[in-house]
Design an enzyme around this catalytic site. Structure first.
Site, short mmCIF file in Angstrom:
data_model
loop_
_atom_site.label_atom_id
_atom_site.label_comp_id
_atom_site.label_asym_id
_atom_site.label_seq_id
_atom_site.Cartn_x
_atom_site.Cartn_y
_atom_site.Cartn_z
N GLY A 678 1.82 28.55 -10.76
CA GLY A 678 2.12 29.23 -9.32
C GLY A 678 3.63 29.11 -9.23
N GLY A 683 10.27 27.02 -6.02
CA GLY A 683 10.30 26.73 -7.47
C GLY A 683 8.85 27.19 -7.95
CG ASP A 800 5.82 27.56 3.78
OD1 ASP A 800 5.40 28.61 4.51
OD2 ASP A 800 6.09 27.78 2.74
#
Ligand SMILES: *[C@@H]1O[C@H](CO)[C@@H](O)[C@H](O)[C@H]1NC(C)=O
Ligand SMILES: *[C@@H]1O[C@H](CO)[C@@H](O)[C@H](O)[C@H]1NC(C)=O
Ligand SMILES: *[C@@H]1O[C@H](CO)[C@@H](O)[C@H](O)[C@H]1NC(C)=O
Ligand SMILES: *[C@@H]1O[C@H](CO)[C@@H](O)[C@H](O)[C@H]1NC(C)=O
Ligand SMILES: *[C@@H]1O[C@H](CO)[C@@H](O)[C@H](O)[C@H]1NC(C)=O
Length: 946
Positions: A678, A683, A800
């Site tokens: 992913g 990153g 997030d």
């Protein structure tokens, strides 16, 4: 006057010509000076090249050479022989370095820099080159075939780059693993543009002076080329951590000085070739391949062997006989093979030995006191053999011993009383033997101990309370013994306990100590199969980290506490007790009027309030929120344990030291694409499988933490430390952080089922996530957020939250990932200032303020909750109904149509979620509820089972 001018002009031209010609004298093309300047120009500006400037033309008496520039050395004729800019932070590519301008270059050393892109083919012009070191850069592409021109090379080091080994798929007919024959010649492939990377070119054999060939940690594949057999001076061959395959070529036996061979972490197979029979080494590393057959018997014939590792192969046969008197030995790893031998007779005394691992072989014999004479030993692992005898006191007194693992053998007798002397011991595993007697009281002196396993022995007596002095313990296993008496309440002082506390299969009596409430990081508690009595204490329901609990087969009685783990889908085993009651499956319900009358009516009132009016619900949120804050105040203990482990935190990525930097690099193939699972804002994430099938997720950060100043690094460290100590069953565990060399990465718990976003996108998987699982998903996220906002000091804001950041474990339980990543990355402002949450989840205020509060997460949670109900992101819905219109929607119409319709019970729950979600989405941050309140209302609703 005119004449005079003409003359001076003539002179100027003449001088200029003279200068040019003199510097041109040894090359046909560019001058060395010009070539270096041109290269400098092509690179990003960097102060280390400030001395690289052309001398002022006026100063014409000075020859125009670069010999005084940084990193340059010249011969007596003023021609460049060395270019050495090792470890200077050099950035850019070699593309514009015109190698043809340096006919006399002998040394090119650019290691430990940040060079990118492939090594140019033109490097073949450096025909006098002897020393080429490009170790640890970001070079990719293939090894240029022109290296075959470098016949004078004696050292070639291209290690730790990204030189990849991908063959064009067209070479593999019908998806087979073997490339089409006839196309294999490497030159052929290059000419046809089919070789995208890969093998060592056979031309390497042209470099007949080669003594050191180091290519470790790249992505090479295929066999070792036979042509290497022509490099007769070869001394060091390091091919570790690539994807090489095949056998070690017999032809390398021709190389008399090849005594340092490192081929670990590849796919080599078969027995070692004949020449190993008689060869002695200084360094031999064969670990993690598929080798079979016997180990080389003469590996230490010359007495100069420092390191020998052959772990994780399928070697059979005896321990090499030359090892017995091998006093030079520093490191020996032969674990996980099928070696036979005698741990007493086949080994001697090694004064320099620091690390020995012979675990999981077929070794026999007595545990000798010789090991106690290996005074440098730090790690002794003989687990999983058939070793007999008592545990010699000499071993337990080794001053430097850090890790002792003798588990799963046939060791008997008592644990030496003086065990407490080895104060550096952090790992002591003696489980699965025949040890008897008592646990010595001195165990409490092992102040560094992090992992203690004495399970499956015949130890008896009471557990010494001194064990409560081992403050660093992360896991404790005393199961399967004959311990009696009360559980010492001092175990509650082991507040660092995280992984598990296992006291099962003993004869312990008394109640579960109240002090256990201090174990607020504990994940798994097993006290089954004892004689414990009394009630199940209420605090177990408030231990937020707890993810599994087994209290079965005891004499516990009374009501099972409400909430927490007891209301979750996590494994809870309370079977076979005396008289427990509650809502857990298999137990009879409690008599409500005597136990919970107050709470019961409250709850009913609340449900009515919510379904009738949102405003009242919001009021209640505040009330309940306050109540909870008081109730759980003592849970707010988040220590600031600024301690001796701080250094370790940077380099050792797991508390027991078993996951090391190298292991991670190697197990992910140096972050090879095939392990990538992913990619997020900070990153890429890689799957990491370590020996023993232990799975982790590794997030490699984009940021260059190199650029941080000391203050920021300190902040960064303490943030990470706080996060690794954070434990909640709905938060993906952060195990550690590695910053080393050019890599910075975080190691997380691995989540089998991937992200919620992916699951909702897939029809089959989305149906698997049925209505009750969806409720639990939203509840889990709410609880995680509530924990981070209200139980952590200082509170942690996620920033997030989105369905991409919610990961699901194998039993489809939700775990919030990336918690805190946002916050600690704040120190690296370049990433952060441009980042304002994920589009579609970000709270509106993020558009105009960087002062983020918890309410940002509350907003995103609202979006997420609706997404889980709908099965897709409510994007359209929200934009279409910007002006409160979304409130008019009947939520039943938007429920995910891929699931069958649901019952009244569930509809009631979703009505609550819908109301809560809408209140979370309010534009004014102050109007949104707290996550504490949201979680609390949902918990109450979820406990209404029928
Ligand atoms: C690396 O560079 C430093 C100077 O910055 C020098 O002293 C050192 O010898 C160099 N190392 C090698 C192996 O060339
Ligand atoms: C090899 O070196 C020769 C001269 O020494 C040169 O002509 C040739 O171009 C070089 N080949 C490569 C691929 O650099
Ligand atoms: C090398 O890396 C650069 C930058 O990451 C990339 O753009 C390029 O395609 C890579 N080249 C090869 C041959 O892999
Ligand atoms: C080794 O070198 C010889 C002569 O230089 C050459 O004939 C032979 O092909 C080379 N062997 C390999 C395996 O490259
Ligand atoms: C092997 O090493 C020894 C000692 O350094 C040296 O004298 C000898 O020449 C080397 N042999 C080869 C073939 O390089």
């Amino acid at each position: 006057m005119m004449d005079h001018n003409k003359i001076s002009l003539f002179l100027e031209i003449h001088i200029a010509c003279f200068l040019l010609c003199s510097s041109y004298q040894h090359t046909s093309g560019l001058t060395e000076t010009a070539a270096l300047l041109r290269w400098k120009q092509s690179l990003p500006y960097q102060p280390i090249l400030d001395s690289w400037v052309s001398p002022p033309q006026a100063n014409s008496s000075v020859a125009q050479t670069p010999c005084s520039w940084r990193g340059i050395r010249c011969d007596s004729q003023g021609s460049v022989v060395e270019l050495n800019l090792n470890n200077t932070g050099l950035k850019g590519t070699l593309k514009n370095l015109n190698f043809s301008a340096f006919p006399n270059l002998v040394l090119l050393n650019l290691k430990f820099n940040q060079l990118t892109a492939p090594i140019p083919e033109s490097i073949g012009f450096l025909s006098k080159l002897q020393y080429l070191d490009l170790n640890r850069n970001y070079l990719n592409g293939t090894i240029p075939l022109s290296l075959s021109n470098l016949t004078q090379l004696y050292e070639l080091d291209l290690s730790q780059n990204y030189i990849t080994g991908i063959l064009d798929p067209r070479l593999f007919p019908d998806g087979s693993d073997e490339p089409k024959t006839g196309l294999i010649g490497i030159k052929n492939l290059v000419l046809q543009g089919l070789l995208l990377g890969g093998k060592i070119p056979n031309e390497i054999g042209n470099s007949k002076q080669l003594t050191i060939l180091a290519l470790y940690q790249n992505s090479f594949y295929g066999p070792i080329p036979f042509s290497l057999g022509n490099c007769t001076h070869l001394n060091i061959l390091s091919l570790a951590a690539n994807s090489f395959s095949g056998t070690i070529p017999p032809i390398l036996g021709r190389l008399p000085n090849l005594t340092d061979v490192r081929v670990f972490f590849n796919n080599f197979c078969g027995p070692l070739p004949q020449w190993f029979q008689n060869r002695s080494f200084t360094m031999l590393n064969l670990s993690n391949n598929n080798f079979t057959g016997h180990l080389p018997p003469q590996v230490c014939k010359d007495g100069s062997l420092l390191e020998f590792t052959a772990a994780y192969n399928s070697f059979t046969g005896p321990i090499p006989m030359s090892l017995r008197n091998c006093t030079s030995l520093v490191r020996l790893r032969l674990e996980h093979n099928q070696l036979t031998g005698d741990v007493d007779k086949d080994f001697g005394v090694y004064p320099n030995l620091t690390y020995i691992d012979l675990s999981y072989n077929r070794l026999q014999g007595m545990l000798s006191t010789n090991w106690g004479s290996c005074k440098s030993l730090q790690n002794l692992n003989l687990a999983g053999n058939s070793i007999v005898g008592i545990l010699p006191g000499e071993i337990s007194q080794l001053k430097h011993l850090q890790k002792l693992d003798l588990s799963s053998n046939l060791i008997y007798g008592e644990i030496p009383r003086q065990i407490g002397i080895t104060s550096s011991l952090y790992y002591l595993h003696l489980g699965g033997n025949n040890l008897s007697g008592l646990i010595p009281k001195d165990i409490g002196k092992l102040s560094s101990l992090q992992s203690l396993d004495l399970s499956m022995n015949s130890l008896r007596g009471s557990i010494p309370y001194q064990i409560g002095d081992c403050y660093e313990l992360l896991n404790l296993n005393l199961s399967n013994n004959y311990f009696t008496g009360k559980v010492p309440y001092q175990i509650g002082n082991l507040v660092a306990l995280q992984d598990f506390l296992d006291l099962s299969y003993n004869s312990l009596s008394g109640e579960i100590p109240v002090d256990f409430s201090k174990l607020n990081k504990l994940i798994s508690l097993n006290m089954s199969r004892n004689n414990l009595s009394g009630p199940i204490p209420n605090f177990l329901a408030t231990m937020l980290s707890l993810s599994s609990i087994n209290l079965s087969h005891n004499n516990l009685k009374g009501p099972v506490p409400d909430g927490g783990i007891f209301n979750s889908t996590n494994p809870v085993d309370l079977s076979n007790n005396k008289n427990l009651c509650g809502r857990i499956q298999g137990l009879k319900p409690c008599n409500i009027s005597t136990t919970k009358s107050h709470g019961g009516t409250n709850r009913k009132k609340m449900v009515i309030a919510i379904t009738s009016s949102l405003a009242v619900a919001l009021f209640l949120l505040g009330v309940i929120g306050n109540f909870i804050v008081l109730y759980k105040r003592n849970l707010r203990a988040v220590e600031h344990n600024t301690g001796h482990n701080e250094e370790n935190l940077f380099f050792i990525c797991h508390s027991d030291g078993s996951i090391m930097y190298e292991d991670i690099i190697e197990a992910t193939g140096n972050f090879a694409e095939k392990y990538c699972i992913g990619e997020g804002a900070f990153g890429k994430v890689y799957k990491l499988i370590l020996p023993g099938d232990k799975k982790f997720a590794v997030k490699k950060l984009i940021c260059e933490a190199d650029d941080l100043d000391m203050e920021s690094i300190k902040a960064f460290k303490s943030e990470i430390k706080a996060l690794t100590e954070t434990r909640h069953r709905n938060i993906v565990k952060l195990y550690g952080f590695c910053k080393r060399r050019s890599h910075t990465f975080l190691i997380y718990e691995y989540m089998e089922r991937g992200s919620l976003a992916d699951i909702l996108r897939n029809d089959k998987e989305a149906s698997e996530l049925d209505w009750s699982k969806r409720f639990n998903t939203i509840l889990g996220v709410a609880q995680a957020l509530s924990y981070m906002h209200h139980d952590c000091e200082p509170p942690i804001v996620h920033r997030d939250i989105s369905s991409k950041n919610i990961l699901l474990s194998s039993n489809l339980e939700a775990h919030v990932s990336d918690f805190g990543t946002a916050r600690f990355l704040k120190v690296d402002s370049s990433i952060w200032t441009t980042f304002a949450g994920t589009y579609g989840y970000a709270a509106p205020e993020l558009a105009y303020t960087m002062a983020v509060t918890e309410k940002v997460d509350v907003y995103s949670f609202g979006v997420l909750a609706i997404e889980v109900l709908m099965g897709e992101h409510p994007g359209d819905l929200m934009s279409r109904n910007l002006n409160d219109g979304i409130n008019q929607i009947n939520f039943k119409e938007i429920l995910d149509s891929r699931l069958s319709s649901t019952n009244q019970q569930n509809l009631k729950k979703f009505a609550l979620i819908w109301d809560l979600a809408l209140s979370c989405l309010q534009a004014n941050p102050q109007s949104r509820p707290t996550m504490r309140g949201v979680a609390q209302l949902m918990e109450k609703e979820s406990s209404h089972k029928t």
